[in-house]
Design a protein around this motif. Structure first.
Motif, PDB file in Angstrom:
ATOM      1  N   TRP A   1       0.756  -1.143   0.088  1.00 43.31           N
ATOM      2  CA  TRP A   1       0.005  -0.098  -0.070  1.00 43.31           C
ATOM      3  C   TRP A   1       0.937   1.152  -0.024  1.00 43.31           C
ATOM      4  O   TRP A   1       0.479   2.134  -0.494  1.00 43.31           O
ATOM      5  CB  TRP A   1      -0.914   0.114   1.198  1.00 43.31           C
ATOM      6  N   LEU A   2       2.044   1.461   0.665  1.00 42.91           N
ATOM      7  CA  LEU A   2       2.874   2.368   0.841  1.00 42.91           C
ATOM      8  C   LEU A   2       3.516   2.705  -0.457  1.00 42.91           C
ATOM      9  O   LEU A   2       4.154   3.702  -0.852  1.00 42.91           O
ATOM     10  CB  LEU A   2       3.811   2.267   2.114  1.00 42.91           C
ATOM     11  N   MET A   3       3.737   1.795  -1.131  1.00 44.17           N
ATOM     12  CA  MET A   3       4.868   1.913  -2.684  1.00 44.17           C
ATOM     13  C   MET A   3       4.382   2.976  -3.459  1.00 44.17           C
ATOM     14  O   MET A   3       5.064   3.761  -3.880  1.00 44.17           O
ATOM     15  CB  MET A   3       4.682   0.569  -3.375  1.00 44.17           C
ATOM     16  N   PRO A   4       3.073   3.221  -3.725  1.00 41.68           N
ATOM     17  CA  PRO A   4       2.601   4.325  -4.678  1.00 41.68           C
ATOM     18  C   PRO A   4       2.910   5.730  -4.110  1.00 41.68           C
ATOM     19  O   PRO A   4       3.151   6.613  -4.858  1.00 41.68           O
ATOM     20  CB  PRO A   4       0.979   3.980  -4.647  1.00 41.68           C
ATOM     21  N   LEU A   5       2.802   5.643  -2.826  1.00 34.55           N
ATOM     22  CA  LEU A   5       3.121   6.959  -1.964  1.00 34.55           C
ATOM     23  C   LEU A   5       4.758   7.259  -2.518  1.00 34.55           C
ATOM     24  O   LEU A   5       5.138   8.631  -2.916  1.00 34.55           O
ATOM     25  CB  LEU A   5       3.126   7.068  -0.392  1.00 34.55           C
ATOM     26  N   TYR A   6       5.623   6.227  -2.113  1.00 30.71           N
ATOM     27  CA  TYR A   6       6.887   6.571  -2.437  1.00 30.71           C
ATOM     28  C   TYR A   6       7.238   6.856  -3.887  1.00 30.71           C
ATOM     29  O   TYR A   6       8.116   7.732  -4.567  1.00 30.71           O
ATOM     30  CB  TYR A   6       7.722   5.097  -2.241  1.00 30.71           C
TER      31      TYR A   6
END
Lengths: 296, 480
Positions: free
Chosen positions: B136-141
């Motif tokens: 889930w956090l990958m798109p933010l990065y």
């Protein structure tokens, strides 16, 4: 399709409060080589970047291969080649890997032509990393990757920068050959005026974001002449020379200047004291460029 | 497809060493889990934690680098003047970033299967739970990497975002319940931003795309932390609220211990989980996750949640050298119910304490009186501790003394500390200075209790009536 490859109209590009390019209008006819020259900071690279949609114009527009430069998409770059001295190549790749990678991007990639270029550029069977190559070899690899698919428009930003004389000669020869044989259009910037003189059909000189000269090399060399005059002994010292006389130097009866509106020796004599002896010499592009810059 | 593969190969070539490092980190991290049963449990657990934190930090760095290799910001990117469709770049980056999850998922799956002897379904469930947070956090990065010109700017931006997030959550969220943030907008908003950025390379369009995605996802499903307020339902319970468990039963069956019970489901709660993690917090630090627990809905109208779990020999073996507390994460959120304490006596024997009662004990056939005595003492001791907890949440201490016999010291040390994210586990320790007598006839116990409060220290002595346990150990155990 016979559209003019590049049409730039009233182009303006601002960086904050600074006008890098202000009101530039320029046309690059099909099958020609137009050289943009000028001192550092004149706006040459900015103009090229706008042309290939790396930058968006603040005002005005650039039409490239019939399309607004802002609307250029990936498909258009199958017909456009762009090589810049600052372009970052994938340095972790070998030359072979890099060219194989580029080959997959271009449907029109001509493998035989690429092989010929590799031999010509001394890049054949090169398994060295791009990062380990000299600047000149990297530039040749970049050029090769932008030539092998026979682009209709080639945009070159300082392609001779850092190249030694031999490599410059190779690159120039290759470019001239392609334009002659393949009917390519080339927009090039360079500080190497001698190479520009060899290559370019037209020269556009930029200064502080604006165009000061835009004409063919032949026309430029025809109207610029270095003139040496021997004045008659009784001739009075003239203070006001015509505006087209640049860098006027008078030493007694000897007068030397550069004229920017040469038509013939006879016409020239009309602006000089009677019985003056006039000798006009053709000028290389480099001297014309320097004279223009110093005068402006 | 060919271009996507070539782009993927290019990035694999470029980041081969970093990818190998990532692989090594994951393998080392999970390999370390296999030695968690060692005596130096705390040290090993600390090592595992360090490796896990390294992996958590490594992933955003790797994501930033991978995306920035063909960034959509700045004017020097190679792909901007090449016939590379943005969607192919995004596809290749997505493939590469998803492939980072593969070794993680495989490692979690294998370690879960091997270490916990779990079923494939349980292991798969654990794997999904572990990997999804990273996913889930990958798109933010990726968004941060896509809109910045170089790695240092991207890294700085990401750090600033993280600091800003925690600062804002600390200031504005009264309960500091970050995990109520809804994952869908967290992933959808930056993902939209990445796509818009790659196609337009215009910051204002990217921001607009993010805002639009946030609005749409919010309208479709109001995001936490305030969903109940927005829907006009009851406010979230306080952070420290405990869920009362009723009708708990602990039964020994064959080699296993089966614990079941039920609790009232808060009306505003909607539990959808079929599985929930059960953690054993060791007294000397570290935690062991038990995976076989099941939770089942028991009647919508009654709103009663019924749960049960089985401690199998493999779990009991893992717990065998440790004492500590079982902790149930209800719904994977901040609701902890901690009535169950497993006290292993040695490798084969243990007891389970529910609140103040010893509710199950497994004794080997040759269990000695010493074992039974410990059970008795412990039962009394936990009663004191339980009462002490009503008076203070700070600290309790109890000393047990056996009259007319060898002195036995039992310490109960129940810490009930609370931090933002975890409730401290209860901690029980049994210490024996000298061996117990062989029989427990007329054995009396006097237990002293001291309650340490923030303001005062009070001492009380409680006399436990005589109790008699004689005969064989299993018979004595039945008296419990």
């Amino acid at each position: 399709m016979n559209e003019t490859p590049v049409i730039i109209e009233n182009l303006r590009r601002r960086y904050g409060r600074l006008d890098a390019v202000s009101g530039l209008s320029l046309t690059v006819p099909r099958g020609s080589i137009l050289a943009l020259v000028g001192p550092n900071g004149a706006g040459k690279t900015t103009t090229l970047k706008v042309t290939v949609n790396l930058l968006r114009p603040s005002a005005g527009r650039a039409t490239v291969l019939g399309k607004d430069s802002r609307r250029l998409n990936w498909r258009d770059f199958q017909r456009i080649g762009y090589v810049s001295e600052n372009q970052r190549l994938p340095e972790f790749m070998t030359v072979r890997q890099f060219l194989n990678f580029c080959q997959t991007l271009y449907p029109a990639w001509d493998a035989a032509f690429a092989g010929e270029l590799r031999r010509q550029f001394d890049l054949a069977d090169d398994d060295r990393l791009l990062g380990h190559l000299s600047r000149g070899m990297r530039m040749k690899a970049a050029l090769l990757s932008s030539l092998a698919y026979r682009p209709r428009l080639l945009v070159l930003d300082e392609p001779f920068s850092g190249l030694d004389a031999v490599v410059r000669e190779e690159v120039s020869r290759a470019i001239l050959q392609f334009v002659r044989d393949e009917d390519w259009t080339i927009l090039i910037t360079s500080h190497d005026i001698d190479e520009i003189e060899r290559l370019a059909d037209r020269v556009a000189i930029m200064r502080e974001g604006a165009l000061t000269v835009n004409e063919s090399v032949e026309s430029l060399q025809a109207r610029f002449r270095r003139v040496q005059v021997t004045l008659p002994a009784a001739a009075p010292l003239t203070v006001g020379w015509p505006r087209e006389f640049l860098r006027v130097e008078q030493n007694g009866a000897r007068l030397a200047f550069i004229t920017s509106a040469y038509e013939s020796d006879e016409k020239l004599r009309t602006a000089l004291p009677a019985n003056s002896q006039v000798e006009s010499l053709t000028m290389p592009l480099r001297e014309i460029y320097i004279a223009l810059n110093q005068t402006n | 497809m060919n271009i996507i593969i070539e782009l993927l190969k290019k990035d694999l070539l470029k980041f081969r060493w970093l990818l190998l490092l990532w692989l090594a980190l994951i393998v080392t991290w999970h390999a370390a889990l296999f030695v968690l049963n060692a005596e130096n449990f705390k040290t090993v657990y600390a090592s595992v934690s360090v490796l896990q934190v390294l992996a958590i930090l490594f992933l955003p760095v790797l994501t930033l680098l991978v995306v920035q290799a063909d960034a959509a910001a700045g004017g020097t990117a190679f792909w901007l003047t090449r016939p590379l469709p943005p969607w192919k770049i995004l596809a290749s980056k997505t493939l590469l970033l998803l492939s980072l999850m593969v070794p993680l998922a495989v490692a979690v799956f294998i370690s879960t299967m091997a270490l916990f002897q779990s079923s494939a379904a349980d292991a798969w469930h654990k794997t999904l739970n572990t990997v999804q947070l990273w996913f889930w956090l990958m798109p933010l990065y990726a968004l941060v990497a896509a809109v910045t010109r170089n790695f240092s700017v991207a890294f700085g931006t990401l750090l600033a975002l993280i600091v800003a997030f925690f600062a804002s959550a600390t200031i504005f969220s009264e309960n500091r319940i970050y995990f109520y943030l809804w994952w869908v907008p967290i992933a959808a908003v930056p993902l939209t931003g990445v796509i818009v950025q790659y196609y337009t390379r215009r910051a204002w369009l990217t921001v607009s795309g993010c805002v639009l995605a946030a609005v749409i996802t919010t309208v479709v499903h109001p995001p936490s932390p305030f969903p109940e307020k927005q829907r006009g339902v009851e406010k979230e319970p306080e952070f420290a609220e405990q869920i009362a468990v009723k009708n708990i039963s602990v039964n020994a069956r064959d080699e296993n211990v089966i614990v079941s019970g039920e609790f009232d489901m808060p009306e505003h709660r909607e539990f959808e989980w079929k599985n929930f993690p059960l953690t054993f917090n060791a007294a000397n630090g570290g935690a062991v996750t038990l995976l076989n627990a099941r939770i089942s809905m028991h009647g919508q109208r009654e709103k009663i949640m019924k749960f049960s779990f089985t401690l199998r020999p493999v779990e009991l073996k893992r717990l065998g050298k440790k004492s500590g507390t079982l902790r149930i994460h209800v719904g994977g959120r901040f609701f902890h119910y901690e009535p169950l304490t497993v006290v292993p006596l040695d490798g084969k024997r243990w007891m389970v304490v529910e609140g103040t009662r010893i509710t199950a004990a497994r004794l080997s056939d040759d269990a000695d009186v010493d074992t039974v005595a410990r059970l008795l003492f412990f039962g009394a001791l936990t009663d004191i501790v339980a009462r002490a907890r009503e008076e203070t949440h700070l600290y309790q201490y109890a000393l047990c003394r056996a009259d007319d016999g060898p002195e036995i010291t039992l310490q109960a040390h129940a810490g009930y500390g609370m931090s933002d994210f975890t409730l401290c586990a209860q901690l029980f320790q049994l210490r024996t200075r000298e061996p117990l007598p062989q029989t427990l006839d007329d054995y009396s116990v006097r237990i002293s209790r001291r309650v340490y409060n923030r303001k005062e220290i009070s001492g009380t002595t409680i006399e436990i009536p005589h109790f008699t346990a004689s005969g064989t150990a299993p018979a004595a155990a039945e008296k419990l």
